[in-house]
Design a protein around this motif. Structure first.
Motif, PDB file in Angstrom:
ATOM      1  N   PRO A  86      45.505  38.701  46.638  1.00  0.00           N
ATOM      2  CA  PRO A  86      44.066  38.903  46.538  1.00  0.00           C
ATOM      3  C   PRO A  86      43.679  39.467  45.172  1.00  0.00           C
ATOM      4  O   PRO A  86      44.456  40.218  44.574  1.00  0.00           O
ATOM      5  CB  PRO A  86      43.746  39.911  47.653  1.00  0.00           C
ATOM      6  CG  PRO A  86      45.032  40.366  48.196  1.00  0.00           C
ATOM      7  CD  PRO A  86      46.143  39.534  47.631  1.00  0.00           C
ATOM      8  N   SER A  87      42.518  39.099  44.681  1.00  0.00           N
ATOM      9  CA  SER A  87      42.047  39.623  43.398  1.00  0.00           C
ATOM     10  C   SER A  87      40.538  39.725  43.437  1.00  0.00           C
ATOM     11  O   SER A  87      39.887  39.106  44.282  1.00  0.00           O
ATOM     12  CB  SER A  87      42.477  38.705  42.253  1.00  0.00           C
ATOM     13  OG  SER A  87      41.908  37.433  42.419  1.00  0.00           O
ATOM     14  N   ASP A  88      40.018  40.498  42.520  1.00  0.00           N
ATOM     15  CA  ASP A  88      38.558  40.640  42.479  1.00  0.00           C
ATOM     16  C   ASP A  88      38.077  40.640  41.030  1.00  0.00           C
ATOM     17  O   ASP A  88      37.607  39.638  40.525  1.00  0.00           O
ATOM     18  CB  ASP A  88      38.146  41.925  43.215  1.00  0.00           C
ATOM     19  CG  ASP A  88      36.641  42.098  43.253  1.00  0.00           C
ATOM     20  OD1 ASP A  88      35.929  41.146  42.900  1.00  0.00           O
ATOM     21  OD2 ASP A  88      36.167  43.191  43.615  1.00  0.00           O
ATOM     22  N   CYS A  89      38.254  41.773  40.320  1.00  0.00           N
ATOM     23  CA  CYS A  89      37.655  41.882  38.986  1.00  0.00           C
ATOM     24  C   CYS A  89      38.392  41.046  37.943  1.00  0.00           C
ATOM     25  O   CYS A  89      37.798  40.574  36.992  1.00  0.00           O
ATOM     26  CB  CYS A  89      37.618  43.342  38.552  1.00  0.00           C
ATOM     27  SG  CYS A  89      39.248  44.014  38.131  1.00  0.00           S
ATOM     28  N   CYS A  90      39.706  40.871  38.119  1.00  0.00           N
ATOM     29  CA  CYS A  90      40.560  40.177  37.151  1.00  0.00           C
ATOM     30  C   CYS A  90      40.501  40.816  35.768  1.00  0.00           C
ATOM     31  O   CYS A  90      40.734  40.164  34.753  1.00  0.00           O
ATOM     32  CB  CYS A  90      40.240  38.681  37.075  1.00  0.00           C
ATOM     33  SG  CYS A  90      40.751  37.852  38.574  1.00  0.00           S
ATOM     34  N   GLU A  91      40.154  42.086  35.706  1.00  0.00           N
ATOM     35  CA  GLU A  91      40.088  42.806  34.431  1.00  0.00           C
ATOM     36  C   GLU A  91      40.846  44.123  34.481  1.00  0.00           C
ATOM     37  O   GLU A  91      40.652  44.981  33.623  1.00  0.00           O
ATOM     38  CB  GLU A  91      38.631  43.110  34.072  1.00  0.00           C
ATOM     39  CG  GLU A  91      37.809  41.903  33.742  1.00  0.00           C
ATOM     40  CD  GLU A  91      36.430  42.318  33.251  1.00  0.00           C
ATOM     41  OE1 GLU A  91      36.272  42.518  32.038  1.00  0.00           O
ATOM     42  OE2 GLU A  91      35.532  42.464  34.080  1.00  0.00           O
ATOM     43  N   GLY A  92      41.644  44.329  35.519  1.00  0.00           N
ATOM     44  CA  GLY A  92      42.403  45.581  35.571  1.00  0.00           C
ATOM     45  C   GLY A  92      41.591  46.790  35.971  1.00  0.00           C
ATOM     46  O   GLY A  92      41.977  47.921  35.696  1.00  0.00           O
ATOM     47  N   LEU A  93      40.458  46.544  36.629  1.00  0.00           N
ATOM     48  CA  LEU A  93      39.560  47.659  36.939  1.00  0.00           C
ATOM     49  C   LEU A  93      39.564  48.069  38.401  1.00  0.00           C
ATOM     50  O   LEU A  93      39.199  49.190  38.727  1.00  0.00           O
ATOM     51  CB  LEU A  93      38.114  47.278  36.570  1.00  0.00           C
ATOM     52  CG  LEU A  93      37.845  46.919  35.112  1.00  0.00           C
ATOM     53  CD1 LEU A  93      36.443  46.349  34.958  1.00  0.00           C
ATOM     54  CD2 LEU A  93      38.018  48.128  34.235  1.00  0.00           C
ATOM     55  N   CYS A  94      39.930  47.163  39.307  1.00  0.00           N
ATOM     56  CA  CYS A  94      39.626  47.424  40.723  1.00  0.00           C
ATOM     57  C   CYS A  94      40.841  47.748  41.591  1.00  0.00           C
ATOM     58  O   CYS A  94      40.702  48.378  42.631  1.00  0.00           O
ATOM     59  CB  CYS A  94      38.883  46.235  41.317  1.00  0.00           C
ATOM     60  SG  CYS A  94      39.903  44.777  41.583  1.00  0.00           S
ATOM     61  N   GLY A  95      42.009  47.291  41.241  1.00  0.00           N
ATOM     62  CA  GLY A  95      43.204  47.586  42.029  1.00  0.00           C
ATOM     63  C   GLY A  95      43.494  46.582  43.136  1.00  0.00           C
ATOM     64  O   GLY A  95      44.490  46.719  43.849  1.00  0.00           O
ATOM     65  N   THR A  96      42.680  45.564  43.288  1.00  0.00           N
ATOM     66  CA  THR A  96      42.864  44.605  44.386  1.00  0.00           C
ATOM     67  C   THR A  96      44.166  43.822  44.269  1.00  0.00           C
ATOM     68  O   THR A  96      44.787  43.476  45.273  1.00  0.00           O
ATOM     69  CB  THR A  96      41.674  43.617  44.420  1.00  0.00           C
ATOM     70  OG1 THR A  96      40.473  44.359  44.395  1.00  0.00           O
ATOM     71  CG2 THR A  96      41.708  42.727  45.644  1.00  0.00           C
ATOM     72  N   CYS A  97      44.591  43.518  43.050  1.00  0.00           N
ATOM     73  CA  CYS A  97      45.715  42.599  42.854  1.00  0.00           C
ATOM     74  C   CYS A  97      47.058  43.320  42.734  1.00  0.00           C
ATOM     75  O   CYS A  97      48.003  42.756  42.202  1.00  0.00           O
ATOM     76  CB  CYS A  97      45.471  41.749  41.614  1.00  0.00           C
ATOM     77  SG  CYS A  97      45.427  42.776  40.146  1.00  0.00           S
ATOM     78  N   GLU A  98      47.116  44.553  43.220  1.00  0.00           N
ATOM     79  CA  GLU A  98      48.355  45.344  43.085  1.00  0.00           C
ATOM     80  C   GLU A  98      49.524  44.665  43.797  1.00  0.00           C
ATOM     81  O   GLU A  98      49.380  44.208  44.927  1.00  0.00           O
ATOM     82  CB  GLU A  98      48.127  46.736  43.680  1.00  0.00           C
ATOM     83  CG  GLU A  98      49.340  47.616  43.573  1.00  0.00           C
ATOM     84  CD  GLU A  98      49.072  49.011  44.123  1.00  0.00           C
ATOM     85  OE1 GLU A  98      48.121  49.665  43.663  1.00  0.00           O
ATOM     86  OE2 GLU A  98      49.815  49.431  45.033  1.00  0.00           O
ATOM     87  N   MET A 135      52.213  47.212  40.043  1.00  0.00           N
ATOM     88  CA  MET A 135      51.469  46.756  38.867  1.00  0.00           C
ATOM     89  C   MET A 135      50.278  45.910  39.290  1.00  0.00           C
ATOM     90  O   MET A 135      50.233  45.402  40.416  1.00  0.00           O
ATOM     91  CB  MET A 135      52.376  45.934  37.951  1.00  0.00           C
ATOM     92  CG  MET A 135      52.796  44.597  38.555  1.00  0.00           C
ATOM     93  SD  MET A 135      54.074  43.757  37.580  1.00  0.00           S
ATOM     94  CE  MET A 135      53.155  43.232  36.142  1.00  0.00           C
ATOM     95  N   MET A 136      49.313  45.792  38.397  1.00  0.00           N
ATOM     96  CA  MET A 136      48.160  44.925  38.638  1.00  0.00           C
ATOM     97  C   MET A 136      48.478  43.544  38.054  1.00  0.00           C
ATOM     98  O   MET A 136      48.638  43.390  36.835  1.00  0.00           O
ATOM     99  CB  MET A 136      46.903  45.500  37.966  1.00  0.00           C
ATOM    100  CG  MET A 136      46.507  46.861  38.481  1.00  0.00           C
ATOM    101  SD  MET A 136      46.335  46.934  40.268  1.00  0.00           S
ATOM    102  CE  MET A 136      47.000  48.558  40.566  1.00  0.00           C
ATOM    103  N   ALA A 137      48.546  42.571  38.944  1.00  0.00           N
ATOM    104  CA  ALA A 137      49.004  41.238  38.523  1.00  0.00           C
ATOM    105  C   ALA A 137      48.013  40.538  37.602  1.00  0.00           C
ATOM    106  O   ALA A 137      48.390  39.618  36.878  1.00  0.00           O
ATOM    107  CB  ALA A 137      49.263  40.391  39.761  1.00  0.00           C
ATOM    108  N   CYS A 138      46.761  40.949  37.610  1.00  0.00           N
ATOM    109  CA  CYS A 138      45.767  40.236  36.803  1.00  0.00           C
ATOM    110  C   CYS A 138      45.888  40.533  35.323  1.00  0.00           C
ATOM    111  O   CYS A 138      45.380  39.778  34.504  1.00  0.00           O
ATOM    112  CB  CYS A 138      44.351  40.543  37.280  1.00  0.00           C
ATOM    113  SG  CYS A 138      43.821  42.227  36.933  1.00  0.00           S
ATOM    114  N   CYS A 139      46.539  41.654  34.966  1.00  0.00           N
ATOM    115  CA  CYS A 139      46.555  42.006  33.546  1.00  0.00           C
ATOM    116  C   CYS A 139      47.887  42.564  33.057  1.00  0.00           C
ATOM    117  O   CYS A 139      48.233  42.365  31.902  1.00  0.00           O
ATOM    118  CB  CYS A 139      45.433  42.999  33.239  1.00  0.00           C
ATOM    119  SG  CYS A 139      45.547  44.502  34.211  1.00  0.00           S
TER     120      CYS A 139
HETATM  121  S1  FES Z   1      41.858  41.975  40.278  1.00  0.00           S
HETATM  122 FE1  FES Z   1      40.991  43.938  39.829  1.00  0.00          FE
HETATM  123  S2  FES Z   1      42.690  45.004  38.974  1.00  0.00           S
HETATM  124 FE2  FES Z   1      43.414  43.005  39.192  1.00  0.00          FE
END
Ligand code: FES
Length: 313
Positions: free
Chosen positions: A259-271, A297-301
């Motif tokens: 799962p992902s949301d912000c894709c900018e390392g801000l939200c923690g969804t993609c841990e 780790m956050m997979a988006c960044c």
């Molecule tokens: S999707 Fe928000 S930190 Fe990765």
């Protein structure tokens, strides 16, 4: 995505508009908590904005938008096109900037348009009867959104720092005597948050909570990245993450659902959990201790510091 109608567009300060959104059929909108944001969608434009209205009004969500001519275009688009009666879409509300209501004392710091989540926190702390102080900084009163409301509702807690009046915020002295257990919540420009981050290195972990407008260091620059290998221990799969792609992109392309949301390392969804290999952390979510643990780790960044990572996926 939820359809909403623009009920009001009001000038809130120089280059700041406040937009009130309602349900097209007059129904209640979702409840939210201080620090929450929505994603505002108009055609191809999608931007996150903190909610800054009053939570008692369940029929309206309010956001404030600063026009940033040097930005990526979203704020200018909304400033120039949004008008009452328009139908827009929103996602959320979501909250990545939670107010811990259990602590005994709070310092709130807002820089410029960063007042939007902070004013909702101040309203909540006042309603809870919690002691708090509020520092609100801006270039000048004309640019500071919600000034009238802040002065009316939070005068006892408020210190205004209007740059053109020569009263800039001196962070070290404002934060020199934090009470035990006191928490600091801040939203504003990156230089303000960086200065706070430096001060917070001496504070107990978990004292400082910040909301970043944008991520700083997660822009993928293929020329300066290296490819790495990812072993998915639970799936018996090995993937290559090229220098041109994020770990999240590599996982998604391989059909691995993260799962992902912000894709900018801000939200923690993609841990994702890491069981082997060193991590190059680039998010703004994990604390120092969490980073040092090297187990998530956050997979988006974030990326591998070396050639290989093993994930519990
Ligand atoms: S999707 Fe928000 S930190 Fe990765």
């Amino acid at each position: 995505m939820r359809r909403v109608v623009v009920a009001e567009v009001k000038r809130e300060a120089e280059a700041v508009i406040c937009v009130g959104l309602v349900d097209p059929h007059g129904r209640e909108l979702p409840d939210w908590t201080p620090g929450s944001h929505i994603e505002l969608v108009s055609g191809e434009w999608r931007r996150y904005y903190s909610l800054c209205g009053t939570r008692d009004d369940r029929n309206r969500l309010s956001i404030a938008i600063l026009r940033e001519p040097e930005g990526r275009g979203g704020s200018v688009h909304f400033h120039d096109t949004v008008k009452p009666g328009d139908v827009l879409h929103i996602a959320g509300p979501k909250n990545h900037f939670h107010l811990d209501e259990t602590t005994t004392r709070y310092t709130l710091i807002a820089g410029g348009i960063g007042i939007t989540p902070i004013i909702a926190m101040a309203d909540r702390l006042k309603a809870l009867g919690k002691p708090y102080v509020l520092h609100y900084c801006g270039a000048g009163r004309r640019t500071m959104a919600f000034l009238e409301r802040v002065e009316r509702d939070h005068s006892a807690a408020l210190t205004l720092h209007a740059g053109d009046e020569g009263c800039r915020l001196n962070l070290p002295s404002a934060l020199s005597s934090l009470a035990e257990g006191e928490q600091v919540y801040a939203c504003g420009p990156e230089r303000l948050l960086e200065a706070l981050g430096s001060l917070a290195e001496k504070w107990p972990e978990g004292t400082l909570h910040v909301e970043h407008f944008t991520a700083r260091s997660n822009i993928l620059d293929p020329e300066n990245e290296h490819a790495f290998e990812v072993v998915l221990a639970d799936s018996d799969l090995t993937l290559q993450v090229g220098n041109h792609q994020t770990l999240l992109e590599a996982l998604t392309s391989a059909g691995v659902d993260v799962p992902s949301d912000c894709c900018e390392g801000l939200c923690g969804t993609c841990e994702v959990a890491v069981t082997d290999g060193n991590i190059d952390h680039r998010d703004l979510v994990l604390s120092r201790t969490e980073r040092d643990a090297n187990d998530r780790m956050m997979a988006c960044c974030s990326r591998a510091a070396g050639k290989r990572l093993t994930l519990a996926l």
